[in-house]
Design an enzyme around this catalytic site. Structure first.
Site, PDB file in Angstrom:
ATOM      1  N   LYS A  93      10.259   0.577   3.862  1.00  0.00           N
ATOM      2  CA  LYS A  93       9.200  -0.384   3.456  1.00  0.00           C
ATOM      3  C   LYS A  93       7.433   0.409   3.518  1.00  0.00           C
ATOM      4  O   LYS A  93       7.458   1.218   4.347  1.00  0.00           O
ATOM      5  CB  LYS A  93       8.679  -1.539   4.456  1.00  0.00           C
ATOM      6  CG  LYS A  93       7.732  -2.334   4.251  1.00  0.00           C
ATOM      7  CD  LYS A  93       8.373  -3.562   3.133  1.00  0.00           C
ATOM      8  CE  LYS A  93       7.225  -4.199   2.633  1.00  0.00           C
ATOM      9  NZ  LYS A  93       6.689  -3.834   1.177  1.00  0.00           N
ATOM     10  N   GLN A 114       3.901   5.599   8.097  1.00  0.00           N
ATOM     11  CA  GLN A 114       4.325   4.390   7.940  1.00  0.00           C
ATOM     12  C   GLN A 114       5.429   4.233   8.987  1.00  0.00           C
ATOM     13  O   GLN A 114       5.763   3.067   9.386  1.00  0.00           O
ATOM     14  CB  GLN A 114       4.903   4.196   6.503  1.00  0.00           C
ATOM     15  CG  GLN A 114       5.101   2.867   5.970  1.00  0.00           C
ATOM     16  CD  GLN A 114       3.985   2.342   5.256  1.00  0.00           C
ATOM     17  OE1 GLN A 114       3.281   3.180   4.581  1.00  0.00           O
ATOM     18  NE2 GLN A 114       3.433   0.930   5.587  1.00  0.00           N
ATOM     19  N   LYS A 117       3.622   3.201  12.136  1.00  0.00           N
ATOM     20  CA  LYS A 117       2.955   2.041  11.784  1.00  0.00           C
ATOM     21  C   LYS A 117       3.887   0.713  11.790  1.00  0.00           C
ATOM     22  O   LYS A 117       3.588  -0.282  12.369  1.00  0.00           O
ATOM     23  CB  LYS A 117       2.156   2.056  10.564  1.00  0.00           C
ATOM     24  CG  LYS A 117       1.291   0.802  10.110  1.00  0.00           C
ATOM     25  CD  LYS A 117       0.857   1.085   8.777  1.00  0.00           C
ATOM     26  CE  LYS A 117       0.167   2.506   8.363  1.00  0.00           C
ATOM     27  NZ  LYS A 117      -0.374   2.452   7.060  1.00  0.00           N
ATOM     28  N   LYS A 129       7.441   5.491   1.134  1.00  0.00           N
ATOM     29  CA  LYS A 129       6.112   5.254   0.549  1.00  0.00           C
ATOM     30  C   LYS A 129       6.578   6.034  -1.162  1.00  0.00           C
ATOM     31  O   LYS A 129       7.706   6.709  -1.056  1.00  0.00           O
ATOM     32  CB  LYS A 129       5.119   6.377   1.155  1.00  0.00           C
ATOM     33  CG  LYS A 129       3.969   5.985   0.607  1.00  0.00           C
ATOM     34  CD  LYS A 129       3.069   5.007   1.291  1.00  0.00           C
ATOM     35  CE  LYS A 129       1.944   4.426   0.785  1.00  0.00           C
ATOM     36  NZ  LYS A 129       1.291   3.613   1.410  1.00  0.00           N
ATOM     37  N   GLY A 168       1.993  -2.317  -2.784  1.00  0.00           N
ATOM     38  CA  GLY A 168       0.898  -1.566  -3.524  1.00  0.00           C
ATOM     39  C   GLY A 168       0.109  -0.611  -2.483  1.00  0.00           C
ATOM     40  O   GLY A 168       0.491  -0.500  -1.472  1.00  0.00           O
ATOM     41  N   ASP A 169      -0.585   0.288  -3.097  1.00  0.00           N
ATOM     42  CA  ASP A 169      -1.431   1.131  -2.448  1.00  0.00           C
ATOM     43  C   ASP A 169      -2.488   1.447  -3.284  1.00  0.00           C
ATOM     44  O   ASP A 169      -2.945   0.854  -4.292  1.00  0.00           O
ATOM     45  CB  ASP A 169      -0.523   2.432  -1.893  1.00  0.00           C
ATOM     46  CG  ASP A 169      -1.424   3.344  -0.857  1.00  0.00           C
ATOM     47  OD1 ASP A 169      -1.540   2.940   0.163  1.00  0.00           O
ATOM     48  OD2 ASP A 169      -1.773   4.496  -1.365  1.00  0.00           O
ATOM     49  N   THR A 213      -4.837  -6.040   5.034  1.00  0.00           N
ATOM     50  CA  THR A 213      -5.190  -4.623   5.554  1.00  0.00           C
ATOM     51  C   THR A 213      -6.578  -4.610   6.054  1.00  0.00           C
ATOM     52  O   THR A 213      -7.060  -4.295   7.152  1.00  0.00           O
ATOM     53  CB  THR A 213      -4.824  -3.647   4.515  1.00  0.00           C
ATOM     54  OG1 THR A 213      -3.652  -3.678   4.034  1.00  0.00           O
ATOM     55  CG2 THR A 213      -4.977  -2.286   5.044  1.00  0.00           C
ATOM     56  N   ASN A 244      -8.989  -2.448  -2.528  1.00  0.00           N
ATOM     57  CA  ASN A 244      -8.486  -3.622  -1.925  1.00  0.00           C
ATOM     58  C   ASN A 244      -8.690  -3.669  -0.130  1.00  0.00           C
ATOM     59  O   ASN A 244      -9.339  -4.630   0.487  1.00  0.00           O
ATOM     60  CB  ASN A 244      -6.958  -3.600  -2.061  1.00  0.00           C
ATOM     61  CG  ASN A 244      -6.366  -4.824  -1.242  1.00  0.00           C
ATOM     62  OD1 ASN A 244      -5.666  -4.455  -0.071  1.00  0.00           O
ATOM     63  ND2 ASN A 244      -6.077  -5.860  -1.815  1.00  0.00           N
ATOM     64  N   SER A 380       3.303  -8.158   4.880  1.00  0.00           N
ATOM     65  CA  SER A 380       4.323  -7.809   3.584  1.00  0.00           C
ATOM     66  C   SER A 380       5.604  -8.156   4.295  1.00  0.00           C
ATOM     67  O   SER A 380       6.727  -8.830   3.451  1.00  0.00           O
ATOM     68  CB  SER A 380       4.181  -6.395   3.259  1.00  0.00           C
ATOM     69  OG  SER A 380       3.364  -6.073   2.283  1.00  0.00           O
TER      70      SER A 380
HETATM   71  P1  NAP Z   1      -7.666   1.014  -3.975  1.00  0.00           P
HETATM   72  O1  NAP Z   1      -7.735  -0.317  -3.834  1.00  0.00           O
HETATM   73  O2  NAP Z   1      -6.993   1.850  -5.086  1.00  0.00           O
HETATM   74  O3  NAP Z   1      -8.995   1.530  -3.353  1.00  0.00           O
HETATM   75  C1  NAP Z   1      -9.296   2.857  -3.175  1.00  0.00           C
HETATM   76  C2  NAP Z   1     -10.562   3.347  -2.850  1.00  0.00           C
HETATM   77  O4  NAP Z   1     -10.834   4.584  -2.449  1.00  0.00           O
HETATM   78  C3  NAP Z   1     -11.331   2.970  -4.192  1.00  0.00           C
HETATM   79  O5  NAP Z   1     -12.746   2.675  -4.146  1.00  0.00           O
HETATM   80  C4  NAP Z   1     -11.310   4.493  -4.796  1.00  0.00           C
HETATM   81  O6  NAP Z   1     -12.570   4.921  -5.520  1.00  0.00           O
HETATM   82  C5  NAP Z   1     -11.518   5.456  -3.384  1.00  0.00           C
HETATM   83  N1  NAP Z   1     -10.664   6.601  -3.387  1.00  0.00           N
HETATM   84  C6  NAP Z   1      -9.614   6.830  -3.736  1.00  0.00           C
HETATM   85  N2  NAP Z   1      -9.550   8.114  -3.662  1.00  0.00           N
HETATM   86  C7  NAP Z   1     -10.565   8.902  -3.410  1.00  0.00           C
HETATM   87  C8  NAP Z   1     -10.860   9.759  -3.326  1.00  0.00           C
HETATM   88  N3  NAP Z   1     -10.132  11.048  -3.405  1.00  0.00           N
HETATM   89  N4  NAP Z   1     -12.335  10.267  -2.835  1.00  0.00           N
HETATM   90  C9  NAP Z   1     -13.224   9.182  -2.715  1.00  0.00           C
HETATM   91  N5  NAP Z   1     -12.766   8.050  -2.837  1.00  0.00           N
HETATM   92  C10 NAP Z   1     -11.456   7.800  -3.308  1.00  0.00           C
HETATM   93  O7  NAP Z   1      -6.642   1.535  -2.693  1.00  0.00           O
HETATM   94  P2  NAP Z   1      -6.450   0.642  -1.265  1.00  0.00           P
HETATM   95  O8  NAP Z   1      -5.144  -0.073  -1.362  1.00  0.00           O
HETATM   96  O9  NAP Z   1      -7.924  -0.066  -0.873  1.00  0.00           O
HETATM   97  O10 NAP Z   1      -5.972   1.915  -0.350  1.00  0.00           O
HETATM   98  C11 NAP Z   1      -7.359   2.422   0.373  1.00  0.00           C
HETATM   99  C12 NAP Z   1      -6.572   3.212   1.544  1.00  0.00           C
HETATM  100  O11 NAP Z   1      -6.007   2.262   2.520  1.00  0.00           O
HETATM  101  C13 NAP Z   1      -5.499   4.274   1.289  1.00  0.00           C
HETATM  102  O12 NAP Z   1      -5.532   5.349   2.159  1.00  0.00           O
HETATM  103  C14 NAP Z   1      -4.287   3.520   1.409  1.00  0.00           C
HETATM  104  O13 NAP Z   1      -3.157   4.391   1.560  1.00  0.00           O
HETATM  105  C15 NAP Z   1      -4.598   2.784   2.844  1.00  0.00           C
HETATM  106  N6  NAP Z   1      -3.979   1.626   2.858  1.00  0.00           N
HETATM  107  C16 NAP Z   1      -3.746   0.580   1.904  1.00  0.00           C
HETATM  108  C17 NAP Z   1      -2.825  -0.721   2.215  1.00  0.00           C
HETATM  109  C18 NAP Z   1      -3.022  -1.745   1.313  1.00  0.00           C
HETATM  110  O14 NAP Z   1      -2.664  -2.896   1.744  1.00  0.00           O
HETATM  111  N7  NAP Z   1      -3.344  -1.855   0.225  1.00  0.00           N
HETATM  112  C19 NAP Z   1      -2.417  -0.830   3.617  1.00  0.00           C
HETATM  113  C20 NAP Z   1      -2.346   0.288   4.638  1.00  0.00           C
HETATM  114  C21 NAP Z   1      -3.105   1.422   4.088  1.00  0.00           C
HETATM  115  P3  NAP Z   1     -12.185   5.394  -7.066  1.00  0.00           P
HETATM  116  O15 NAP Z   1     -11.765   3.976  -7.705  1.00  0.00           O
HETATM  117  O16 NAP Z   1     -13.448   6.000  -7.448  1.00  0.00           O
HETATM  118  O17 NAP Z   1     -10.893   6.263  -7.162  1.00  0.00           O
END
Ligand code: NAP
Length: 447
Positions: A93, A114, A117, A129, A168-169, A213, A244, A380
């Site tokens: 997962k 993960q 976690k 992943k 998603g991520d 999250t 997100n 999830s």
């Molecule tokens: P997302 O919706 O795609 O948003 C990512 C955000 O981070 C965007 O604002 C993006 O800006 C910025 N970003 C990405 N790469 C970057 C970089 N190299 N430098 C600076 N800014 C950057 O993704 P998300 O789902 O919110 O995930 C964000 C983080 O949370 C990740 O580490 C992910 O693994 C973690 N996470 C997510 C979830 C979930 O449920 N979604 C759960 C646990 C952990 P740009 O648009 O300019 O790229």
């Protein structure tokens, strides 16, 4: 035979040698292995049965070609990945990331994190992943759809509701999950809702998943502050990213009486001294799919700093919610100098090891992502349970998520105390997660 920190150092070096050129994976391993020596000392069976060595080797790693045709009729080729890290507690997962920086090493670091976690949630989920080095920025809706369809045309044979359940991520939200699910359904001739999570609520998703999250990270921060007789009320916060996790962290922070004054994307930093208007961020990022700079069209009085550093903005509590290694030791020092009292990771491994060491040294409460951002995967797992009942009306509440985050926080605290490191959530999360997975692995024999 007793374990010493040297033996975990030896194991670490062996794994690094077997996995060259994967710095993020090495970093995640280092941070975890460094904390596990005391638990190996206490329970020699873990060491005798090589649980650590087994746990650090992914069960499977799949790499595949993803060809697709762009809007100009040109053939494009990307590389897809799915790493199944550990299935001791349930099906693999973990999310899918579409970002040009994706490599096998990124996937392994994320899947390794993960493992701990998912164990911390107490729910029956293993770890994995996946993703691709595909850049969704600037792509049309049709290009995104064609890419997702091609990606799933290979991935489908490796996943399933009791085998591996992606979500998603970065770069993968409900639009992409829709295209991926549509292609899976078409190829397999099965309406297997539980094969993906993060689905839209009108076709098998749960309402809370999208927010889980970000909300969960705020619930965790609340618990960390409460443990020090403090609260989020009237605290000034900064949240990096505007995706997100960041959006729903900001929404919950404002609802909890805190004031969020800054967020960002990879181009720059948005500062609004009146408090970020989260509805405007949702409009810009989720509806218009624009850069965060476009917020100024809604609030011309706000400020935008191209290539700015969000950690230069003084705050009480910081939420790194963008990506790995976005908060370095010099940023940690700036936050400390500016009076920051807590840092809670919404992203995965956003703080470098040196930054975390500084937080510990200066008694800044620090919530590691594998605990603080576990709300998403917990929701999830609830979505999977919901799908398994084939029910359309069942949903999970915010209270349920809150309860899960309180339990994770308590588990981290109690474990850290048991190992004489009160208040060290890194130690608590790593050991508590490790024990749950390790005990299941012991029960299964050598597999
Ligand atoms: P997302 O919706 O795609 O948003 C990512 C955000 O981070 C965007 O604002 C993006 O800006 C910025 N970003 C990405 N790469 C970057 C970089 N190299 N430098 C600076 N800014 C950057 O993704 P998300 O789902 O919110 O995930 C964000 C983080 O949370 C990740 O580490 C992910 O693994 C973690 N996470 C997510 C979830 C979930 O449920 N979604 C759960 C646990 C952990 P740009 O648009 O300019 O790229």
């Amino acid at each position: 035979m007793t374990s010493t920190p040297q033996t975990t150092a030896y194991i670490y070096q062996q794994i690094v040698d077997r996995n060259p050129g994967e710095p993020e994976f090495h970093q995640a391993l280092h941070e975890v292995l460094e904390t596990l020596a005391p638990v190996l000392d206490k329970h020699p069976r873990y060491r005798e049965e090589k649980i650590l060595e087994r746990l650090c080797e992914p069960e499977r790693q799949i790499i595949f070609r993803v060809p697709w045709v762009d809007d100009q009729g040109q053939i494009q080729i990307n590389r897809g990945y799915r790493v199944g890290f550990n299935s001791a507690l349930g099906p693999y997962k973990g999310g899918l990331r579409f970002h040009p920086s994706v490599t096998l090493g990124t996937m392994k670091f994320l899947a390794f994190e993960q493992t701990f976690k998912n164990a911390l949630t107490g729910l029956p989920i293993g770890s994995g992943k996946g993703g691709a080095d595909f850049d969704p920025k600037g792509k049309s809706d049709n290009e995104i759809m064609r890419f997702c369809q091609s990606f799933m045309t290979e991935l489908y044979r490796h996943i399933g509701e009791i085998t591996d359940v992606p979500a998603g991520d970065i770069g993968v939200g409900s639009r992409e999950i829709g295209y991926l699910f549509g292609q899976y359904k078409r190829i397999t001739n099965r309406y297997e809702s539980g094969v993906l999570t993060g689905k839209s609520p009108n076709w098998g998703g749960t309402l809370i998943r999208k927010k889980a999250t970000g909300y969960g990270a705020v619930f965790f921060a609340e618990e960390m502050l409460a443990a020090n007789n403090n609260s989020l009320t009237d605290k000034t916060c900064v949240v990096s990213g505007s995706g997100n996790v960041a959006i729903y962290a900001m929404e919950k922070l404002q609802a909890s009486g805190a004031k969020v004054i800054a967020c960002s994307d990879s181009n720059g930093v948005l500062f609004d001294k009146n408090g970020i208007d989260v509805d405007a961020v949702i409009q810009v990022k989720e509806v218009e799919r624009q850069r965060i700079k476009a917020y100024l069209e809604h609030h011309p009085e706000a400020e935008y700093f191209e290539n700015g550093n969000i950690w230069d903005i003084a705050c009480d509590v910081a939420f790194p919610c963008a990506t790995q290694n976005e908060l370095k030791d010099k940023d940690a020092q700036t936050l400390i100098d500016n009076g920051c009292i807590a840092v809670c990771e919404g992203a995965n491994m956003p703080c470098t090891e040196k930054a975390v060491a500084l937080f510990h040294q200066h008694k800044v409460a620090f919530g590691p992502g594998k605990a603080a951002n576990a709300g998403g995967v917990a929701a999830s797992a609830l979505e999977m349970q919901h799908n398994a009942t084939h029910s359309s009306s069942y949903d999970y509440s915010e209270e349920h998520l809150h309860e899960i985050m309180i339990n994770i926080h308590r588990n981290c605290c109690q474990t850290a105390e048991e190992f004489d490191q009160p208040g060290n959530y890194v130690v608590g999360a790593n050991i508590a997660g490790f024990r749950r997975v390790a005990d299941a692995m012991l029960a299964f024999g050598v597999i």
